[in-house]
Design an enzyme around this catalytic site. Structure first.
Site, short mmCIF file in Angstrom:
data_model
loop_
_atom_site.label_atom_id
_atom_site.label_comp_id
_atom_site.label_asym_id
_atom_site.label_seq_id
_atom_site.Cartn_x
_atom_site.Cartn_y
_atom_site.Cartn_z
N THR A 44 37.06 20.83 11.93
CA THR A 44 36.16 21.55 12.82
C THR A 44 36.92 22.75 13.38
OG1 THR A 44 36.85 20.41 14.84
CG2 THR A 44 35.10 19.37 13.54
N ILE A 108 40.33 18.44 15.50
CA ILE A 108 39.70 19.11 16.65
C ILE A 108 40.71 20.08 17.26
CG2 ILE A 108 40.33 17.19 18.23
CD1 ILE A 108 37.71 17.88 19.78
N ILE A 139 45.08 17.05 15.85
CA ILE A 139 44.87 18.08 16.86
C ILE A 139 45.26 19.42 16.25
CG2 ILE A 139 45.38 18.86 19.19
CD1 ILE A 139 44.00 16.05 18.99
N LYS A 140 44.33 20.37 16.27
CA LYS A 140 44.60 21.69 15.67
C LYS A 140 45.28 22.62 16.67
CE LYS A 140 41.61 23.42 12.50
NZ LYS A 140 40.33 23.87 11.93
N ILE A 141 46.41 23.14 16.24
CA ILE A 141 47.17 24.09 17.05
C ILE A 141 47.37 25.35 16.21
CG2 ILE A 141 49.39 24.56 18.18
CD1 ILE A 141 49.64 21.55 18.72
#
Length: 372
Positions: A44, A108, A139-141
């Site tokens: 996403t 996300i 977790i998207k960074i």
């Protein structure tokens, strides 16, 4: 219909869907894609959530409840998006279990307004991991300069990460370095490295969009001959860098301790130029241990007319370097292009997030109960 997707999967490419909405979950469509189209993960981003939530489909009851509680718009968005990611993670849980945690993942993203701030990015990543509370979350960074130390810190805490918005080979090497440093921190803290996963999202189509525009401006035969070559060359050289880093002595020590390689993920694989085959960035980026995250249109195109002819990455490195050198010889600055694309990528996600804030705020006001 799914032969090409099965062949792709058999070649060691994990097929992830680059889309999510509540309707996709509740209608059974996501489960169907997993069952029939070899989809083993979901990504996403702020643009995807903005599109999903602004459609309103399936969100009204939750927004009504949030309005009754008088939550802030930021809190409302986090409650809505984490609910979708949690439910999608549950749908994908059997894949996660069957693959020993490699796939069955849902990503996300941290608030894109934090892209150039390290400490708040770390805090947000911890909060998102806690909120979603599923082992199969990533977790998207973003791979900004400020994002790099955040990646190390978050991996060091044992939180799995999808590093996003990677455009340049130099930055990709820095991302892999940040991942290894994070694993070393986790190891020093006594964490189980086998439970930590990561992918590095290397963006593809946007590179061609920007460079092709510059080649069109030049207009020479030499320039025209290079159209549609930059993105594949860039991605293939990224895979070469991946092979190098994950066969190093530094990696060997972590591998021995049970660590997992950070897989390259091909992102932005929807073809934007109608002159190119719509499966170009799938057919030509087949290599073991990679992920290709596709918008649904690309997934369907691959199922219908994908040409999966084995590994199309290894063995191409010299030609890829020659293509990038030819662009440089025409005066097209690689460094300028990749920095521009990173800046634009952050700006686009921030703009989508701001649109999402505005539309959600309007819905909270509209659905707020009258006093009393």
């Amino acid at each position: 219909m799914t032969d090409a997707l099965k062949r792709l999967s058999d070649e060691g490419v994990a097929i992830w869907l680059d889309d999510l909405s509540r309707k996709r979950i509740t209608s059974g469509n996501l489960a169907e894609l997993i069952d029939q189209q070899h989809v083993v993960g979901v990504t996403t981003n702020p643009s995807i959530f903005q599109k999903a939530i602004s459609s309103g489909d399936g969100y009204q009851q939750q927004v009504t409840d949030l309005a009754a509680r008088k939550v802030t718009v930021d809190e409302a968005i986090r409650m809505i998006t984490t609910a979708d990611v949690r439910d999608a993670a549950d749908v994908l849980r059997p894949v996660f279990d069957a693959t020993g945690g490699q796939d069955g993942r849902v990503s996300i993203e941290v608030d894109p307004r934090l892209a150039h701030k390290t400490v708040p990015t770390i805090a947000e990543a911890k909060q998102l991991a806690w909120l979603v509370d599923r082992p199969n979350t990533l977790i998207k960074i973003p791979a900004t300069k400020a994002g790099l130390p955040a990646i190390t810190e978050v991996i060091g805490l044992g939180i799995s990460v999808n590093v996003t918005l990677i455009f340049s080979l130099e930055r990709y090497r820095e991302v892999m370095d940040a991942y290894l440093a994070g694993l070393e921190k986790a190891k020093a803290a006594g964490l189980d490295l086998s439970l930590i996963r990561s992918v590095a999202s290397f963006f593809v189509s946007r590179v061609d969009s920007e460079i092709d525009k510059r080649l069109d401006k030049l207009g020479t035969d030499e320039a025209k001959a290079l159209k549609g070559k930059a993105a594949l060359a860039n991605a293939r050289l990224a895979y070469e860098a991946y092979e190098e880093v994950f066969s190093s002595e530094r990696w060997a020590a972590l591998d021995k301790a049970g660590a997992n390689k950070q897989r390259p993920l091909w992102a932005s694989t929807g073809v934007k130029d109608p002159d190119y085959k719509d499966t170009l960035y799938v057919d030509e980026l087949v290599a073991p241990g990679t992920v290709n995250t596709m918008p649904e249109a690309t997934l369907e195109a691959t199922a219908a007319r994908g040409e999966i002819k084995g590994d199309t990455v290894r063995g191409t490195y010299a030609a890829a370097k020659a293509d990038l050198d030819a662009l440089a010889a025409l005066g097209i600055s690689y460094d300028e292009v990749v920095q521009l694309l990173e800046d634009e990528g952050v700006e686009k996600f921030e703009a989508s997030w701001n649109d999402l804030l505005k539309s959600t705020e309007a819905e909270l006001k509209r659905l707020a109960p009258s006093e009393g």
